[in-house]
Design a protein around this motif. Structure first.
Motif, PDB file in Angstrom:
ATOM      1  N   ARG A  59      40.509   1.716 -85.605  1.00 19.90           N
ATOM      2  CA  ARG A  59      39.725   1.421 -84.407  1.00 19.90           C
ATOM      3  C   ARG A  59      40.484   0.475 -83.489  1.00 19.90           C
ATOM      4  O   ARG A  59      40.450   0.621 -82.263  1.00 19.90           O
TER       5      ARG A  59
ATOM      6  N   GLU B 277      37.560  -9.855 -81.135  1.00 24.12           N
ATOM      7  CA  GLU B 277      37.180  -8.455 -80.876  1.00 24.12           C
ATOM      8  C   GLU B 277      37.193  -7.664 -82.180  1.00 24.12           C
ATOM      9  O   GLU B 277      36.344  -6.809 -82.418  1.00 24.12           O
TER      10      GLU B 277
ATOM     11  N   GLU C 185      41.123   1.596 -79.764  1.00 27.04           N
ATOM     12  CA  GLU C 185      40.445   0.846 -78.697  1.00 27.04           C
ATOM     13  C   GLU C 185      41.308  -0.274 -78.163  1.00 27.04           C
ATOM     14  O   GLU C 185      40.831  -1.135 -77.423  1.00 27.04           O
TER      15      GLU C 185
ATOM     16  N   ALA D 267      34.345  -5.446 -84.119  1.00 29.53           N
ATOM     17  CA  ALA D 267      34.610  -4.061 -84.534  1.00 29.53           C
ATOM     18  C   ALA D 267      34.340  -3.899 -86.030  1.00 29.53           C
ATOM     19  O   ALA D 267      33.748  -2.910 -86.454  1.00 29.53           O
TER      20      ALA D 267
ATOM     21  N   ILE E  44      42.451  -2.963 -79.424  1.00 23.28           N
ATOM     22  CA  ILE E  44      41.917  -4.292 -79.710  1.00 23.28           C
ATOM     23  C   ILE E  44      43.070  -5.235 -79.993  1.00 23.28           C
ATOM     24  O   ILE E  44      43.934  -4.944 -80.833  1.00 23.28           O
TER      25      ILE E  44
END
Ligand code: GDP
Length: 297
Positions: free
Chosen positions: A60, A71, A64, A75, A66
């Motif tokens: 992820r 953050e 995304e 997640a 990150i």
């Protein structure tokens, strides 16, 4: 309640909460993922589930883009919440009477859970009847009777050594006669004798099928969260024996590390429906995945 879980979960020796704080204060490098896996394993999540969660976060973070640890923390919370979302979280009590069987080894908190749930259902306006199906120990029925008085609900019991299926038969007859909404059945938790347990639960099940065909039925496994990975082993064995519809995880107010809930949902595909956060009548709460993850991470 949230504070209670949080207090319980951070009262652990390893201080898992503190480890997550430290972890999410640093950089998102390879070292971070190693430490994340370790921390998740320390939280009782089990190796497979911890690795799956860490890998999902890595993915992820890439997708995304990150970059920062805070953050990543959000997640991870979302990932764990997803992992916890399996099956029906609420009790199915649609038919009248509905039947909830409670299974689990001695000492995990079955009787206490039945007592707390009886009180909560009664407060919700439902007519509850308890069945003392653990006829193996007289103390078990005595204990349940104390809870029935505390909750102000009826109980059906027989003498020590009686056939548990006969107790259930009596309880269902009484439930029909008294217009009960829910029958909560305690059972003996003799996991060391799997064949016996299977025979006993099979017999109870046939009585329910015969007396209440098509009734809503829950088979809830009660697990002590402080036993960590041991709880998972018990859960696997009970699942093989009994076909579970849900788990009640007790003693999350103690030294439990909590990650076990993710392992249960993930490895067994069985939802945690309630958690126990104390010995009092009000200390049972419906499981709420986002809230739990917030307390855990
Ligand atoms: P059973 O043998 O499975 O029926 O277990 P009991 O209901 O008798 O519970 C065993 C012990 O665990 C008792 O002392 C309970 O008060 C305690 N207990 C049950 N649930 C909880 C809980 O959520 N938190 C804490 N701290 N103690 C609990």
């Amino acid at each position: 309640f949230f504070e209670k879980i949080k207090a319980g979960l951070t009262r652990t020796k390893e201080n898992i909460g503190h480890s997550f704080d430290q972890l999410f204060a640093g950089e998102l490098d390879d070292d971070f993922y190693d430490q994340l896996e370790e921390t998740l394993i320390l939280s009782d999540m089990g190796v497979d589930t911890a690795l799956a969660a860490s890998e999902a976060l890595r993915q992820r973070a890439k997708e995304e883009k990150i970059k920062t640890a805070p953050e990543a923390r959000d997640a991870l919370k979302a990932i764990l919440t997803d992992m916890l979302t399996v099956g029906r979280g609420e009790l199915d009590l649609t038919s009248r009477p509905a039947v909830c069987l409670f299974i689990g080894v001695n000492g995990v908190g079955k009787t206490t859970t039945i007592g707390k749930l009886a009180a909560a259902l009664k407060a919700d306006g439902r007519r509850v009847l308890m069945a003392a199906g653990d006829t193996f120990r007289a103390a078990a029925a005595d204990q349940l009777e104390i809870w029935s008085q505390r909750a102000g609900v009826d109980i059906v019991r027989q003498s020590e050594g009686a056939d548990p299926a006969a107790v259930v038969f009596d309880a269902l007859t009484a439930a029909k006669a008294r217009n009960a909404d829910v029958v909560l059945v305690d059972t003996a938790g003799r996991l060391h004798n799997k064949q016996n347990l299977m025979n006993e639960l099979g017999k109870i099940s046939r009585v329910i099928d015969r007396e209440l065909p098509g009734a809503s039925r829950e088979t809830l496994l009660v697990l002590d969260a402080t036993t960590g990975q041991n709880g998972l082993i018990q859960a696997r064995q009970f699942k093989e024996t009994a076909g579970l519809t849900g788990v009640v995880l007790t003693k999350l107010d103690g030294t439990a590390k909590g990650g076990i809930v993710v392992a249960i949902a993930q490895e067994l595909g069985v939802p945690v429906k309630f958690i126990g956060v104390g010995e009092g009548v009000d200390d049972l709460m419906p499981f709420d995945a986002p809230q739990f993850v917030e307390a855990l991470i």
